[in-house]
Motif scaffolding. Structure first.
Motif, short mmCIF file in Angstrom:
data_model
loop_
_atom_site.label_atom_id
_atom_site.label_comp_id
_atom_site.label_asym_id
_atom_site.label_seq_id
_atom_site.Cartn_x
_atom_site.Cartn_y
_atom_site.Cartn_z
N UNK A 90 0.81 -1.21 0.00
CA UNK A 90 0.00 0.00 0.00
C UNK A 90 0.85 1.27 0.00
N UNK A 91 1.87 1.40 0.86
CA UNK A 91 2.69 2.63 0.81
C UNK A 91 3.32 2.85 -0.57
N UNK A 92 3.76 1.77 -1.20
CA UNK A 92 4.34 1.90 -2.54
C UNK A 92 3.28 2.37 -3.54
N UNK A 93 2.06 1.86 -3.38
CA UNK A 93 0.99 2.27 -4.27
C UNK A 93 0.62 3.73 -4.09
N UNK A 94 0.52 4.17 -2.85
CA UNK A 94 0.21 5.58 -2.60
C UNK A 94 1.30 6.47 -3.19
N UNK A 95 2.56 6.10 -2.96
CA UNK A 95 3.66 6.91 -3.49
C UNK A 95 3.63 6.94 -5.01
N UNK A 96 3.30 5.81 -5.63
CA UNK A 96 3.26 5.76 -7.09
C UNK A 96 2.17 6.68 -7.64
N UNK A 97 0.98 6.65 -7.05
CA UNK A 97 -0.10 7.50 -7.55
C UNK A 97 0.25 8.97 -7.34
N UNK A 98 0.88 9.30 -6.22
CA UNK A 98 1.29 10.68 -6.02
C UNK A 98 2.31 11.12 -7.07
N UNK A 99 3.24 10.23 -7.41
CA UNK A 99 4.21 10.56 -8.45
C UNK A 99 3.54 10.71 -9.81
N UNK A 100 2.56 9.87 -10.09
CA UNK A 100 1.80 10.01 -11.33
C UNK A 100 1.08 11.35 -11.37
N UNK A 101 0.56 11.78 -10.23
CA UNK A 101 -0.09 13.08 -10.17
C UNK A 101 0.88 14.22 -10.43
N UNK A 102 2.09 14.11 -9.89
CA UNK A 102 3.07 15.16 -10.11
C UNK A 102 3.43 15.32 -11.57
N UNK A 103 3.59 14.20 -12.26
CA UNK A 103 3.96 14.26 -13.68
C UNK A 103 2.74 14.44 -14.57
N UNK A 104 1.58 14.00 -14.12
CA UNK A 104 0.38 14.06 -14.94
C UNK A 104 -0.47 15.29 -14.73
N UNK A 105 -0.13 16.10 -13.73
CA UNK A 105 -0.82 17.37 -13.57
C UNK A 105 -2.07 17.33 -12.72
N UNK A 106 -2.21 16.34 -11.83
CA UNK A 106 -3.36 16.32 -10.92
C UNK A 106 -2.88 16.16 -9.49
N UNK A 107 -3.68 16.65 -8.56
CA UNK A 107 -3.34 16.61 -7.14
C UNK A 107 -3.87 15.33 -6.52
N UNK A 108 -3.08 14.73 -5.65
CA UNK A 108 -3.46 13.47 -4.99
C UNK A 108 -3.47 13.66 -3.49
#
Length: 447
Positions: free
Chosen positions: A49-67
């Protein structure tokens, strides 16, 4: 998102500007497009789960959405949920929401909210019927973690468009209590012969999407291991899922059953196709056909068709959308591509002409519903899906699951009751790609 927002054409009077204007149909900015990641575990807790949360946050940083990420179910209030374009259930397990929170989430989905379920999201809320329909199928069991082959069935959806036709990876492979195929649009399935422990009798969906009670829903059974969230292919799978759920990317998520391939990406499936006129189509290793030169047409000679649903995925290469091509239906066999022009109908792809000759139009005869078309259309460089349904003399067009045209032929010389189908290669400066051309024959109707 501003960087990947939906793309529309600008209309000036009765004509579209020559050259497209890139603008989102719904304005999102980085500070308003938000995704909530919810990872409460009332049962087994995944250490990924922590890896998943971190991954989605990184996707948000590069993809332009807030997580935002939480394990607090008190976040599920009508007021708070209105802040989010999508909610991700990341390996939730067990009974995670009380009845009041459940009602808030149901209202959120019915008002157009988005849902992404990852892995153990299917091991959640077994007594909540709304959620069972939303996730699509409940977890039943799983064998040991092992390699398996994922067969990608839909390669136009943003979550799967960059994946190969078969995807070999290691994960914990869920079996489900029911086969969701009749209710959802299956994006990928497991080849049960590639691993041990599958219990779904050879039809084993593992990722799917659906329009559900007003909202958008996506589920993937992948994502058990920590390593998954460092895998670029899996991260791309998640990013496409989130883009779909937020409404930033469009896709046809209606259930699809009973189609047979006319072109499945292989050289063998081109055996019954013929090139009429100059130019050609180039087949790539990933199963894509791309137009080259012209003006000509690749047409399916294996069978003429009468009452049918034709589906195919297409993509414009240029940034402006000025890549001319189309899909022809209802024409007699001929080595002359102009025979299709004169005797059949073209569903246009190029997005820079006047309304009756632009994307989704029955070329020269009927414009698409431009407002619906613009909301449904993905921009150049991204895949779109057409359904072209011919029943008697009636021709209807769906773009990414949205009906955008309804035309009835009255010209006996252009009868749609039988004929062939083809894809156009328009000229040296026009590059359009096609994938997964398939057809389902329909009962013959009068009229």
């Amino acid at each position: 998102m501003n960087t990947t927002g939906r793309w529309t054409t600008a209309v000036v009077g009765a004509a579209l500007l020559l050259g497209c204007v890139s603008q989102p149909a719904v304005s999102h900015s980085a500070d308003t497009e938000r995704v909530l990641v919810f990872s409460k575990a009332a049962g087994f807790r995944h250490d990924s789960i922590p890896d998943g949360v971190a991954a989605v946050k990184q996707l948000g940083e590069t993809g332009g959405f807030t997580v935002d990420a939480t394990e607090d179910a008190n976040a599920f209030t009508p007021k708070n949920l209105r802040r989010y374009d999508a909610v991700v259930f990341l390996s939730t397990t067990g009974d995670v929401l009380d009845p009041t929170q459940q009602r808030a989430f149901e209202g959120y989905i019915r008002q157009g909210g988005g849902y992404v379920g990852i892995h153990a999201a299917a091991d959640t809320e077994y007594d909540w019927a709304f959620y069972g329909g939303l996730v699509g199928a409940y977890f039943q069991s799983h064998p040991a973690i092992q390699p398996a082959t994922v067969v990608v069935e839909d390669r136009a959806h943003p979550s799967t468009s960059e994946l190969p036709p078969t995807w070999n990876r290691t994960d914990e492979w869920y079996n489900y209590r029911s086969d969701p195929r009749e209710q959802v649009h299956v994006l990928a399935a497991l080849d049960e012969s590639s691993y041990t422990g599958g219990t779904m009798n050879g039809d084993h969906p593992i990722a799917w999407c659906q329009d559900y009670q007003g909202g958008r829903a996506f589920y993937t059974g992948l994502g058990h291991t920590k390593e998954s969230y460092a895998d670029p292919a899996f991260r791309g799978h998640l990013l496409g899922a989130i883009r779909y759920a937020t409404g930033d990317a469009q896709a046809d998520c209606r259930p699809e059953n009973g189609y047979r391939p006319l072109f499945d990406g292989t050289a063998e499936s081109l055996a019954d196709w013929r090139q009429a006129g100059p130019g050609s189509f180039i087949r790539s290793d990933d199963g894509t056909l791309t137009s080259s030169g012209g003006m000509g047409m690749l047409w399916y000679a294996g069978q003429d068709l009468g009452s049918y649903s034709l589906k195919l995925d297409w993509k414009m290469a240029g940034a402006t959308g000025d890549d001319n091509s189309g899909v022809f239906v209802g024409f007699p066999p001929s080595d002359d591509p102009w025979s299709a022009v004169d005797n059949g109908y073209e569903i246009q792809i190029d997005a820079t002409d006047v309304p009756e000759k632009t994307t989704g139009s029955v070329y020269g005869f009927r414009s698409a519903d431009l407002k619906k078309r613009d909301r449904a259309l993905n921009p150049p460089g991204e895949w779109n899906t057409y359904e072209i349904r011919v029943e008697g003399e009636r021709l209807r067009v769906w773009l990414n699951g949205v009906k955008i045209n309804d035309f009835t032929n009255t010209d006996p010389a252009r009868s749609l009751r039988d004929g062939h189908v083809g894809i156009q290669n328009h000229g040296a400066d026009d590059r359009v790609s096609f994938r997964d051309i398939r057809v389902k024959e329909l009962p013959v109707k009068g009229g």
